[in-house]
Design a protein around this motif. Sequence first.
Motif, PDB file in Angstrom:
ATOM      1  N   ARG A 175      37.750  34.038  53.745  1.00  0.00           N
ATOM      2  CA  ARG A 175      36.562  33.237  53.529  1.00  0.00           C
ATOM      3  C   ARG A 175      36.362  32.584  52.108  1.00  0.00           C
ATOM      4  N   LYS A 176      36.054  31.289  52.035  1.00  0.00           N
ATOM      5  CA  LYS A 176      35.668  30.688  50.962  1.00  0.00           C
ATOM      6  C   LYS A 176      35.040  31.408  49.919  1.00  0.00           C
ATOM      7  N   SER A 177      33.773  32.079  50.663  1.00  0.00           N
ATOM      8  CA  SER A 177      32.716  32.782  49.899  1.00  0.00           C
ATOM      9  C   SER A 177      33.344  34.236  49.298  1.00  0.00           C
ATOM     10  N   LEU A 178      34.498  34.580  49.659  1.00  0.00           N
ATOM     11  CA  LEU A 178      35.138  35.650  49.232  1.00  0.00           C
ATOM     12  C   LEU A 178      36.436  35.752  48.573  1.00  0.00           C
ATOM     13  N   ALA A 179      36.671  34.169  48.100  1.00  0.00           N
ATOM     14  CA  ALA A 179      37.903  33.862  47.469  1.00  0.00           C
ATOM     15  C   ALA A 179      38.115  34.693  46.228  1.00  0.00           C
ATOM     16  N   SER A 180      37.097  35.253  45.625  1.00  0.00           N
ATOM     17  CA  SER A 180      37.178  35.851  44.227  1.00  0.00           C
ATOM     18  C   SER A 180      37.590  37.458  44.553  1.00  0.00           C
ATOM     19  N   LEU A 181      37.808  37.736  45.776  1.00  0.00           N
ATOM     20  CA  LEU A 181      38.181  39.085  45.926  1.00  0.00           C
ATOM     21  C   LEU A 181      39.390  39.621  45.120  1.00  0.00           C
ATOM     22  N   PRO A 182      40.442  38.648  45.385  1.00  0.00           N
ATOM     23  CA  PRO A 182      41.659  39.085  44.602  1.00  0.00           C
ATOM     24  C   PRO A 182      41.554  39.378  43.072  1.00  0.00           C
ATOM     25  N   LEU A 183      40.861  38.150  42.380  1.00  0.00           N
ATOM     26  CA  LEU A 183      40.638  38.386  40.857  1.00  0.00           C
ATOM     27  C   LEU A 183      39.846  39.793  40.719  1.00  0.00           C
ATOM     28  N   ILE A 184      38.773  39.689  41.611  1.00  0.00           N
ATOM     29  CA  ILE A 184      37.744  40.925  41.324  1.00  0.00           C
ATOM     30  C   ILE A 184      38.729  42.148  41.607  1.00  0.00           C
ATOM     31  N   GLY A 185      39.425  42.306  42.531  1.00  0.00           N
ATOM     32  CA  GLY A 185      40.431  43.521  42.880  1.00  0.00           C
ATOM     33  C   GLY A 185      41.337  43.576  41.548  1.00  0.00           C
ATOM     34  N   LEU A 186      41.727  42.753  40.944  1.00  0.00           N
ATOM     35  CA  LEU A 186      42.976  42.918  39.875  1.00  0.00           C
ATOM     36  C   LEU A 186      42.159  43.198  38.643  1.00  0.00           C
ATOM     37  N   LEU A 187      41.054  42.851  38.235  1.00  0.00           N
ATOM     38  CA  LEU A 187      40.334  43.099  37.043  1.00  0.00           C
ATOM     39  C   LEU A 187      39.377  44.551  37.107  1.00  0.00           C
ATOM     40  N   SER A 188      39.042  44.698  38.371  1.00  0.00           N
ATOM     41  CA  SER A 188      38.307  46.032  38.313  1.00  0.00           C
ATOM     42  C   SER A 188      39.256  47.255  38.635  1.00  0.00           C
ATOM     43  N   GLY A 189      40.562  47.062  39.435  1.00  0.00           N
ATOM     44  CA  GLY A 189      41.497  48.000  39.554  1.00  0.00           C
ATOM     45  C   GLY A 189      42.040  48.344  38.290  1.00  0.00           C
ATOM     46  N   LEU A 190      42.474  47.248  37.558  1.00  0.00           N
ATOM     47  CA  LEU A 190      42.933  47.639  36.218  1.00  0.00           C
ATOM     48  C   LEU A 190      41.817  48.670  35.280  1.00  0.00           C
ATOM     49  N   ALA A 191      40.831  47.917  35.178  1.00  0.00           N
ATOM     50  CA  ALA A 191      39.575  48.753  34.557  1.00  0.00           C
ATOM     51  C   ALA A 191      39.684  50.318  34.894  1.00  0.00           C
ATOM     52  N   GLY A 192      39.592  50.663  36.290  1.00  0.00           N
ATOM     53  CA  GLY A 192      39.414  51.753  36.627  1.00  0.00           C
ATOM     54  C   GLY A 192      40.764  52.525  36.427  1.00  0.00           C
ATOM     55  N   SER A 193      41.813  51.864  36.641  1.00  0.00           N
ATOM     56  CA  SER A 193      43.089  52.819  36.355  1.00  0.00           C
ATOM     57  C   SER A 193      43.338  53.020  34.772  1.00  0.00           C
ATOM     58  N   PHE A 194      42.684  52.179  33.780  1.00  0.00           N
ATOM     59  CA  PHE A 194      43.004  52.562  32.556  1.00  0.00           C
ATOM     60  C   PHE A 194      41.680  53.490  32.204  1.00  0.00           C
ATOM     61  N   PHE A 195      40.600  53.241  32.933  1.00  0.00           N
ATOM     62  CA  PHE A 195      39.630  54.435  32.666  1.00  0.00           C
ATOM     63  C   PHE A 195      40.078  55.834  33.050  1.00  0.00           C
TER      64      PHE A 195
END
Length: 182
Positions: A93-113
Amino acid sequence: GVATLIALGYGLSQSSARRESLQAGFTGALAAANADTWATELGVLSSQQPRLITTGRPVTPGTSGGITLLGSAAAALGALFLGAGMWVMQGCRKSLASLPLIGLLSGLAGSFFDSLLGATVQAMYYCPVCDKETERRVHKCGTKTKPLRGISWINNDIVNFGATLFGALTAMCLHIPFRGRR
């Protein structure tokens, strides 16, 4: 645990805006867990020696808080893969097209944390028989280990909980600018 709590909140929520935010948080929690797993499993294959996230000094492979370029790249791929998978499962869905970017950035943040907690507050022990550092109170050889550093109650499970919570909160914050863009 964090993803489950967020899923419960999602199921109980009546607000579509709150549900979207919780969906981003759910993605962030799982992306952080996936990123950390990929970083650990693939990072050990690195030919370069890991460096402690806090000081940059070289450490032995497997040391909590040690990072490599390969492990960091694997974390990024794992987080992106999770975010993209969540978007696909939601029908692209177009309204959720940010999920890959959000996954990338939040996943990296969590991993580095996770690495930061592992290097600073996670309880670490020393096996006098094997002359090895470990996260366990009893080493795999059966010897009772001695406290080396960290806070005794902060084990790997607590670190993982903190990392996934950090990933979820990061994702929910990252979701805010995308809310109005449909």
